[in-house]
Write a protein that holds these residues in place. Structure first.
Motif, PDB file in Angstrom:
ATOM      1  N   GLN A 226       0.820  -1.202   0.000  1.00 22.27           N
ATOM      2  CA  GLN A 226       0.000   0.000   0.000  1.00 22.27           C
ATOM      3  C   GLN A 226       0.861   1.262   0.000  1.00 22.27           C
ATOM      4  OE1 GLN A 226      -3.013  -2.327   3.024  1.00 22.27           O
ATOM      5  NE2 GLN A 226      -3.148  -0.107   3.081  1.00 22.27           N
ATOM      6  N   ASN A 227       2.185   1.107   0.193  1.00 17.72           N
ATOM      7  CA  ASN A 227       3.041   2.281   0.356  1.00 17.72           C
ATOM      8  C   ASN A 227       4.496   1.962  -0.005  1.00 17.72           C
ATOM      9  OD1 ASN A 227       1.842   1.864   3.643  1.00 17.72           O
ATOM     10  ND2 ASN A 227       3.475   0.651   2.749  1.00 17.72           N
ATOM     11  N   ALA A 506       0.004   8.337  -2.877  1.00 17.11           N
ATOM     12  CA  ALA A 506      -1.119   7.583  -2.306  1.00 17.11           C
ATOM     13  C   ALA A 506      -1.465   6.439  -3.251  1.00 17.11           C
ATOM     14  CB  ALA A 506      -2.316   8.503  -2.108  1.00 17.11           C
ATOM     15  N   SER A 508      -3.181   3.203  -4.926  1.00 17.16           N
ATOM     16  CA  SER A 508      -4.581   2.769  -5.048  1.00 17.16           C
ATOM     17  C   SER A 508      -4.622   1.261  -5.176  1.00 17.16           C
ATOM     18  CB  SER A 508      -5.207   3.404  -6.294  1.00 17.16           C
ATOM     19  OG  SER A 508      -6.591   3.107  -6.341  1.00 17.16           O
ATOM     20  N   GLN A 511      -9.384   1.540  -4.160  1.00 18.57           N
ATOM     21  CA  GLN A 511     -10.100   2.736  -3.705  1.00 18.57           C
ATOM     22  C   GLN A 511     -10.607   3.617  -4.838  1.00 18.57           C
ATOM     23  OE1 GLN A 511      -7.095   1.703  -2.695  1.00 18.57           O
ATOM     24  NE2 GLN A 511      -7.047   1.598  -0.473  1.00 18.57           N
ATOM     25  N   HIS A 513      -8.614   5.667  -6.760  1.00 19.87           N
ATOM     26  CA  HIS A 513      -7.873   6.942  -6.814  1.00 19.87           C
ATOM     27  C   HIS A 513      -7.706   7.451  -8.229  1.00 19.87           C
ATOM     28  CE1 HIS A 513      -5.631   6.001  -2.802  1.00 19.87           C
ATOM     29  NE2 HIS A 513      -6.907   6.225  -2.640  1.00 19.87           N
ATOM     30  N   THR A 548      -1.048   4.713   1.367  1.00 21.67           N
ATOM     31  CA  THR A 548      -2.492   4.708   1.556  1.00 21.67           C
ATOM     32  C   THR A 548      -2.872   3.867   2.754  1.00 21.67           C
ATOM     33  OG1 THR A 548      -2.969   5.120  -0.761  1.00 21.67           O
ATOM     34  CG2 THR A 548      -4.643   3.925   0.480  1.00 21.67           C
ATOM     35  N   SER A 553      -5.881   9.189   1.809  1.00 24.78           N
ATOM     36  CA  SER A 553      -5.414   9.504   0.465  1.00 24.78           C
ATOM     37  C   SER A 553      -5.976  10.817  -0.066  1.00 24.78           C
ATOM     38  CB  SER A 553      -5.761   8.364  -0.484  1.00 24.78           C
ATOM     39  OG  SER A 553      -5.058   7.214  -0.107  1.00 24.78           O
TER      40      SER A 553
END
Lengths: 794, 264
Positions: A226-227, A506, A508, A511, A513, A548, A553
């Protein structure tokens, strides 16, 4: 360029751009990536919860066909520990216990699934075959599968030097003031509960590919994260000592995270390090069974609490004692979940003047526990909203009325809670009233009677919740123990002919994004969504980012983009002023058009960008060519989404089966960019919340074996378990970020479990039930009904 | 999974030949049990004999007062069969509720009956309807076929060909699913057959079994209340994190009542 349609900006339900590739099978996930010459890693995992490794002999396995290398803890002992990103301090000011978390076990295993060795072979099958030939002899040690067992006198030490298996003993609030409030109370309501341990079960299991270029010394890690920038920081700086400039981390399409893919996992370091050792790419793909025993779990709190009330049902004080299971090692953000994401939320939407909370974090012989959708806030909300319902029952005050009496009024914002947070906005009466109306709360009694006529027990329950998102000023979290900043980064690159690439930190992974962020650009710069590409998930492309999680985000990453767009507009005005021979102060900008105020002289954004990249007629002495801006946005505060969830359930008294008949969510998530995406996010969160309330539990036996170690025994919600979920929003704007947004990713999972459980308890009120623990499985409900019937018969 | 040889015969005779020659070869029909076991390396056959190429094993036939269902007939095909729906609607309903849509489109009646998972659906119907299991060598009465958890009268190398269901006067099936696996936690199949009233319990015990007290009660008085008055003992029943033996015992009576109501 086409003029932007009004339907693509803020507030439009633009269909998700990314869904075309996801729905047509053209997503590119980590396991879809294959690098030339790659070998395959298989991790041999511990079958024991706690054991000393007496013999670990890889000789026979190393001679098996296709084996490239086998590594054990002896090979990685000189490397760094898998780091923890947050340091909590004990009541006495000393730091928490932070034992080493090795990439591969170093003489001891501490949970079922702990990494013992890695086999790297030409094929996955050969790696598995060789792993079976590794000789391991374990001396099995007493295991602590529960916090009670870990803290029992004489319990075996899971880590050397960690007394009592205690990670930390932390508190917040003024105990003396709190004690005084309880002493003066007309009524004290006490409550004990366990917040059930959950396993995220993202649709895509984790995977990682490490790669090393010996000519440049560059490492690349493809991973389900996620990051990616955070992984680069944690793994590069703390574990493998690879400088950022030599380490690229790519998180391509990721099939769900729910928190479980925030953390830096050992497997990421293993494949990266092994790729360097072997000079060839190394790929590892987790199997579902492995996910159960190696992905960080969530929740797992045991809490005793008490609420002090005056004679009118006003809350005077809240006292909470929580024990939080850390598992065998500290996962990346584990220590902050039961402290700064939990205890600070205990005011909820109420004016409780004093709150004292102490939290003990305990090591056990279980998989590490960390943030899972909501992270601390579902635990706080569940506790509070069940406690309020119990208080209502025991004071005889209607459960809606007792909430109204204690709501923070709309004129009290900014509102300072006794547990550190300052809420900026909200209207809890409005969301409550909207949810009561949408759920036909007033008409419930007739539905209860209709159900009773069919032999069913019907109940209704609500929760009025609040949560904190968009964590939070870096300086503040730094003072609370965070080892990273919590800003976000956005780059807006306007290309010469006016299309736009957005680079965002952020990530995705479901989500939407790529759509929501494109809408921000459409709204502010007037560029159609189709001409805005959002790039994320690659440290070689995106300047930096924190990733995220925590519904951050849009509030943080979106705000960074707004800042960058403002820089674009400011530069564009200078170019426009030059081209139209006007003063910069006279240039106005609105959705793609620069205008000399009060005239019909205009320049489109594409004309400005062309001039910026082909600077033949350009204020070159004053500004540089190009039209690309980067901004870092550091939030001023958390954001505070809140609202009201109402669940209506029917129980079959013959089987104990609970059916959620209807679910109503009215959420204040701040300004809504894409209502369709918000609705989807809320529904997904509610599905997971209903899962926690009724279905899901990670269950260990007393030896530390995970009984719910597959889908055969871990009950994820299915479509048929879920009711229609009505989603509505009521907006109060966040006052401190430029978009007025609050966050919607976790509200569903935070607000729903207590609403469902309050409904379950309501349905069972004829049986004298005060509380039912989650998950409310058929067996558990039958047991309650059966006991009640037996009682009545006696 | 481990390596194995793969065979795809097109006749029963060829399949039996391969299976008889190699005691460690395993037949596979829908693969709903064997495949996961192979993938988890829990099973290491020398050879897998894929029966899906044997046309004679597929399909539903009405033969006088019985239904003959080929071993390779998928759950979905039984559920949707007009013959089954007309003759034994409870059987079609049972088939329509096995697993999920993917399982029903792969899993077969022969695989389910031969595997005799205590939490499977079909064995309850086979036993309650007094069906006959037809193999390549013989005909076996249902009462003799099921011999406890994952155990049947099938000899090594013997292949299940079809199941013959006498058409009952009435029948009904009800089950409580395990919330996670959706296998049967406790189920009851009741039937009024030529040979009498039969009540079979699945899911709750280590294998399907006839519930004699319930059969007696229903013989005396065919009604939900009559069977509902019979308590199932928890002794010997299964217990796990989803359902204790006591809970399952309770569910047995509830499901038997519902099965009678469904049968009408």
């Amino acid at each position: 360029m086409n003029a932007v349609t009004p339907f693509e900006g803020i507030g439009a339900s633009v269909k998700r751009k990314e869904d075309l590739r996801f729905l047509s099978g053209r997503g590119q996930y980590t396991d879809d990536i294959n690098r030339p010459g790659q070998a395959y890693a298989y991790i041999l995992r511990s079958p024991h919860a706690h054991a000393r490794i007496v013999v670990l002999d890889t000789a026979a396995a190393a001679a098996m066909p296709g084996v490239v290398a086998i590594y054990t803890g002896a090979d990685t002992a000189a490397l760094g520990s898998i780091p923890c990103g947050w340091q909590i301090h004990n009541k006495d000011g000393s730091p928490m216990a932070e034992p080493r978390h090795p990439m591969l076990a170093e003489g001891k295993v501490r949970h079922v699934g702990d990494q013992v060795a890695v086999v790297i072979a030409e094929s996955r099958g050969q790696a598995k075959d060789a792993a079976e030939a590794i000789q391991v002899e374990y001396e099995v040690l007493p295991a602590a599968a529960t916090m009670a067992a870990a803290q029992a006198p004489g319990a075996a030490a899971i880590h050397d030097g960690v007394a009592g298996n205690l990670c930390y003993d932390w508190h917040i609030g003024d105990k003396a003031v709190n004690d005084a409030a309880f002493a003066a109370a007309a009524k004290v309501v006490e409550f004990e509960t366990t917040n059930n341990r959950l396993i995220a079960n993202a649709m895509e299991p984790r995977a990682a590919i490490g790669e090393f270029d010996s000519t440049s010394g560059d490492y690349t890690l493809y991973t389900t994260s996620q990051n990616p920038h955070v992984i680069r920081l944690l793994m590069g700086a703390f574990v493998l000592q690879i400088p950022e400039s030599k380490l690229r981390v790519v998180a391509p399409d990721v099939g769900g995270g729910f928190g479980s893919k925030i953390y830096h996992y050992a497997e990421e370091a293993i494949v990266t390090w092994a790729a360097g050792k072997l000079g060839r790419p190394v790929k590892w793909t987790c199997e579902r069974t492995e996910s159960f025993m190696s992905d960080a779990h969530g929740r797992d709190h045991v809490t005793k609490c008490a609420l002090a009330l005056d004679a009118n049902g006003k809350f005077l004080g809240l006292r909470v004692h929580t024990e939080a299971n850390m598992g065998a090692y500290l996962s990346t953000f584990a220590p902050c979940v039961p402290t700064y994401l939990y205890a600070t939320l205990l005011a909820g939407v109420y004016t409780t003047p004093t709150i004292y909370c102490e939290v003990k974090a305990v090591f056990t012989n279980t998989v590490p526990v960390d943030a899972y959708r909501g992270a601390g806030r579902p635990e706080a909300t569940y506790l509070l909203e069940r406690l309020v319902d119990i208080a209502a029952a025991e004071t005889g005050i209607d459960r809606v009325e007792i909430r109204r009496r204690n709501f923070i009024p709309t004129d009290a914002f900014p509102y300072q809670t006794p547990v550190a947070l300052q809420y900026d906005s909200g209207d809890y009466t409005a969301t409550l009233d909207a949810a009561l109306a949408a759920s036909d709360w007033a008409g419930f009694e007739a539905r209860r009677q209709a159900a009773a006529a069919k032999g069913k027990l019907r109940g209704i329950g609500c929760s009025t919740y609040l949560e904190a998102c968009g964590i939070a000023p870096s300086a503040v979290v730094g003072s609370l123990g965070a080892r990273a900043g919590l800003y976000e980064v956005g780059t807006i690159r306007v290309h010469p002919t006016g299309s736009v690439t957005v680079l965002t930190g952020a990530h995705s992974h479901g989500q939407g994004h790529e759509t929501t962020f494109a809408q921000l650009v459409a709204d502010r710069l007037g560029v159609p969504v189709a001409q805005v590409d959002v790039v994320h998930g690659d440290t070689a492309k995106v300047p930096f980012g924190m990733g995220t999680y925590g519904s951050r985000s849009l509030a943080v990453g979106g705000s960074a983009m707004v800042k960058a767009m403002d820089k674009i507009i400011a530069k564009g005005k200078k170019i426009a002023a030059h081209l139209m021979e006007a003063s910069v102060e006279d240039i106005e900008f609105d959705r793609g058009t620069f205008r000399v105020a009060g005239t019909d002289r205009t320049k489109a954004l594409a004309e400005i960008s062309l001039a910026a990249y082909v600077p033949h007629n350009y204020p070159i002495e004053e500004i540089e060519p190009g039209l690309e801006e980067t901004a870092f946005y550091d939030p001023k505060n958390f954001t505070y989404p809140g609202g009201c969830h109402i669940a209506e359930v029917e129980i079959d008294p013959d089987t104990g089966h609970v059916t959620v008949m209807k679910f109503t969510a009215v959420d204040d998530v701040g300004r809504v960019i894409n209502p369709m995406i918000v609705e989807g996010q809320v529904q997904g969160g509610v599905a997971q919340g209903i899962g926690q309330a009724l279905l899901e539990a990670a269950v260990y036996d007393s030896d530390g074996q995970l009984l719910s170690g597959s889908m055969m025994d871990y009950c994820l919600p299915r479509a048929e378990d879920l009711p229609p979920v009505g989603v509505a929003t009521h907006t109060t704007l966040c006052t401190h970020n430029p978009l007025g947004v609050k966050g919607c990713g976790e509200v569903g999972a935070i607000g729903s479990p207590p609403a469902v459980m309050n409904a379950v308890v309501d349905a069972l009120k004829g049986y004298g039930v005060r509380h039912v623990e989650m998950p409310a499985t058929p067996q558990k409900i039958w047991g309650i009904i059966h006991a009640g019937q037996r009682l009545a018969a006696e | 999974m481990y390596d194995f040889a793969y065979h795809k015969p097109t006749s029963v005779a060829d399949a039996v030949k391969i299976l008889s020659a190699d005691p460690d070869a395993r037949p596979i029909s829908g693969g709903q049990t064997l495949l996961p076991a192979l993938k988890h390396r829990l099973n290491k056959p020398t050879a897998v004999v894929d029966l899906s190429g044997i046309a004679e094993l597929k399909g539903v036939k009405r033969q006088g007062d019985k239904l003959v269902i080929g071993a390779l007939t998928k759950h979905m095909d039984v559920a949707n069969s007009p013959e089954v729906q007309a003759a034994i609607p409870a059987l079609a309903q049972l088939a329509s509720g096995i697993g999920d849509i993917q399982v029903r489109n792969r899993g077969t009646i022969g695989g389910s009956v031969a595997n005799n998972d205590p939490a499977a659906d079909y064995p309850a119907a086979v036993l309650a309807l007094d069906a006959t299991v037809v193999t390549d060598k013989r005909r076996i009465a249902a009462d003799d076929f099921f011999q406890g958890m994952f155990t049947t009268a099938l000899e090594p190398g013997e292949l299940l060909i079809a199941v013959e269901f006498p058409i009952p006067e009435k029948a009904g099936y009800a089950k409580m699913r395990n919330p996670a696996s959706r296998y049967v936690m406790a189920g009851a199949f009741v039937a009024k057959t030529k040979s009498g009233i039969r009540v079979v319990i699945n899911g709750a015990g280590p294998g399907v079994f006839r519930q004699a007290d319930m059969e007696k009660a229903l013989t005396a008085n065919w009604s939900a209340d009559s069977v509902g008055a019979v308590k199932q003992s928890a002794d010997g029943l299964n217990g796990d994190i989803h359902g204790s033996a006591e809970y399952r015992a309770h569910l047995v009576t509830v499901m038997a009542k519902r099965a009678v109501t469904a049968a009408g």
